[in-house]
Design a protein around this motif. Structure first.
Motif, PDB file in Angstrom:
ATOM      1  N   ASP A 257       0.849  -1.187   0.000  1.00 16.96           N
ATOM      2  CA  ASP A 257       0.000   0.000   0.000  1.00 16.96           C
ATOM      3  C   ASP A 257       0.893   1.248   0.000  1.00 16.96           C
ATOM      4  OD1 ASP A 257      -2.126   1.754   0.207  1.00 16.96           O
ATOM      5  OD2 ASP A 257      -2.517   1.360   2.329  1.00 16.96           O
ATOM      6  N   VAL A 258       0.890   1.949  -1.140  1.00 12.72           N
ATOM      7  CA  VAL A 258       1.709   3.165  -1.284  1.00 12.72           C
ATOM      8  C   VAL A 258       0.750   4.346  -1.402  1.00 12.72           C
ATOM      9  CG1 VAL A 258       3.439   4.348  -2.684  1.00 12.72           C
ATOM     10  CG2 VAL A 258       3.514   1.851  -2.461  1.00 12.72           C
ATOM     11  N   LYS A 259       0.860   5.316  -0.495  1.00 10.98           N
ATOM     12  CA  LYS A 259      -0.099   6.421  -0.485  1.00 10.98           C
ATOM     13  C   LYS A 259       0.546   7.706   0.017  1.00 10.98           C
ATOM     14  CE  LYS A 259      -1.854   4.662   3.944  1.00 10.98           C
ATOM     15  NZ  LYS A 259      -3.035   4.065   4.634  1.00 10.98           N
ATOM     16  N   ASN A 260      -0.067   8.810  -0.407  1.00 13.28           N
ATOM     17  CA  ASN A 260       0.380  10.139   0.050  1.00 13.28           C
ATOM     18  C   ASN A 260       1.875  10.361  -0.205  1.00 13.28           C
ATOM     19  OD1 ASN A 260      -2.257  10.705   1.188  1.00 13.28           O
ATOM     20  ND2 ASN A 260      -1.682   9.404   2.913  1.00 13.28           N
ATOM     21  N   VAL A 261       2.261  10.142  -1.453  1.00 12.81           N
ATOM     22  CA  VAL A 261       3.666  10.300  -1.832  1.00 12.81           C
ATOM     23  C   VAL A 261       3.796  11.433  -2.842  1.00 12.81           C
ATOM     24  CG1 VAL A 261       5.682   9.196  -2.890  1.00 12.81           C
ATOM     25  CG2 VAL A 261       4.162   7.868  -1.402  1.00 12.81           C
ATOM     26  N   GLN A 262       4.792  12.284  -2.645  1.00 10.28           N
ATOM     27  CA  GLN A 262       5.141  13.325  -3.607  1.00 10.28           C
ATOM     28  C   GLN A 262       6.434  12.945  -4.306  1.00 10.28           C
ATOM     29  OE1 GLN A 262       4.819  17.496  -2.239  1.00 10.28           O
ATOM     30  NE2 GLN A 262       4.141  16.665  -0.277  1.00 10.28           N
TER      31      GLN A 262
END
Length: 388
Positions: A257-262
């Protein structure tokens, strides 16, 4: 019990508590570390670790004091330890030696078979891998900080710079939380992944800033239940699941789960990569709430990762249940989405929901897509031709 007796008893208990707390802190300087940046302090660190690891009680702390630079060679801090929690408090700088004195090792600092470990620092805590002495050399480079066969681990609030190869590697471990880290290396430093995870379960990487010459985070074979949340990545090669299946190996990752990445000025963004001819699977992977700023290749599935030394075999690692939700931003090049899947039907259940990736230079963007099976929903730009 009279008031005076009770007061004396409480005072005695408090005094004993102070002694116990003091006894639970093992300062590397008390074991002979000089901290002058040139004296080899490896033995002092090992002696302090032996004392801290053997100390009984709820916790024990190995202290690396502030305002000092400690030169430490390759060291393995082994457990299990006597206390429930062992804390490594890095307030100063730990500096690696030049390449040659430890070229026979494949790590710099390793924690091995430690259950209940915290490595933490603060604004001053730093691991300096001195990778510049390695990057131009053809010899094998090594990981800076390795967590192997450990459980219940927290790495937090310290910086790592210029690793010879990977900055932090988590291997064969469980319940590991990496948070509030700052990891840096030049964009052209080879193989300097920020965090690499393999054969591990229940790993979280959160609230960190990572800029390196390779993947900000790489999620390798045997990894399950990995969460990446709140990361600023750049420069670097993005967040990658894989590579998997080199030389025909059977490998797997799942529940990622990869989330909220810039992603800022990175070569890649959300990437899944498998070696041509590999076996196994990568499934239940999601990328959610992702922002791209001037990224070369924002969204990538590549099942044709090859090495000229390998002889490709038939077949491919099976990819399934891959979900992309709320991805937006800009790309440096025209192609914003690249789904390059094998003809073997190994890319299935690819779900794309709400994507808006435009060109940083103002032109239109396109998606390249082959052999991927799945669907789109909501507003999706650029249009992905092989999905429903």
């Amino acid at each position: 019990m009279g008031i005076r007796t009770a007061t004396l008893l409480l005072a005695g208990l408090a005094w004993c508590g102070v002694l116990v707390a003091a006894a639970g802190v093992f300062n590397v300087k008390d074991y002979g570390a000089r901290g002058d940046g040139t004296t080899d302090d490896t033995k002092a660190f090992m002696d302090a670790w032996t004392a801290a690891c053997g100390a009984r009680g709820w916790s024990a702390t190995l202290l690396v004091p502030a305002a000092k630079s400690f030169l430490v060679g390759p060291t393995r801090f082994s457990g299990p330890c006597a206390s429930s929690r062992i804390i490594v408090q890095v307030m100063g700088t730990i500096t690696a030696p030049p390449a040659r004195p430890w070229s026979e090792k494949n790590y710099w600092l390793m924690f091995y078979q430690v259950h209940g470990l915290t490595v933490t620092g603060g604004s001053t805590g730093l691991l300096d891998g001195r990778g510049g002495t390695w990057w131009g050399d053809k010899c094998k480079r090594h990981a800076a900080l390795v967590v192997m066969n450990c459980a219940d681990v927290e790495l937090s609030q310290f910086s790592s710079k210029n690793s010879p190869q990977m900055h932090i590697a988590v291997s064969q471990s469980s319940k590991v939380h990496l948070t509030q880290l700052t990891i840096t290396a030049p964009w052209n430093s080879p193989n300097t992944d920020g965090v690499h995870i393999d054969r591990s379960q229940d790993v979280r990487v959160t609230r960190s800033t990572i800029g390196t010459g390779d993947d900000c985070i790489s999620i390798g074979p045997g990894s399950q239940f990995v969460t990446v949340d709140g990361i600023v990545c750049g420069p670097g090669h993005g967040v990658s699941a894989g590579s998997l299946g080199r030389k025909g190996a059977t490998e797997s990752v799942e529940y990622i789960d990869v989330k909220n990445v810039q992603f800022i000025n990175t070569a890649n963004g959300a990437r899944i990569k498998t070696w041509q001819g590999g076996k196994g699977y990568a499934r239940s992977i999601s990328f959610t709430d992702i922002n791209f700023t001037n990224v070369d290749h924002p969204v990538v599935i590549n099942q044709f990762y090859v090495d000229r030394r390998d002889v490709p075999n038939m077949g491919a690692v099976a990819l399934s249940n891959i979900t992309y939700t709320n991805l937006k931003g800009t790309t440096r090049y025209k192609t914003a989405v690249e789904f390059d899947c094998s003809e073997s039907g190994s890319c299935t259940n690819i779900h794309v929901n709400s994507v808006a990736i435009t060109a940083a230079y103002g032109g239109e963007t396109v998606a390249r897509c082959q052999n991927a099976q799945g669907d789109t929903s909501g507003y999706v730009y650029p249009k992905i031709p092989c999905l429903r």
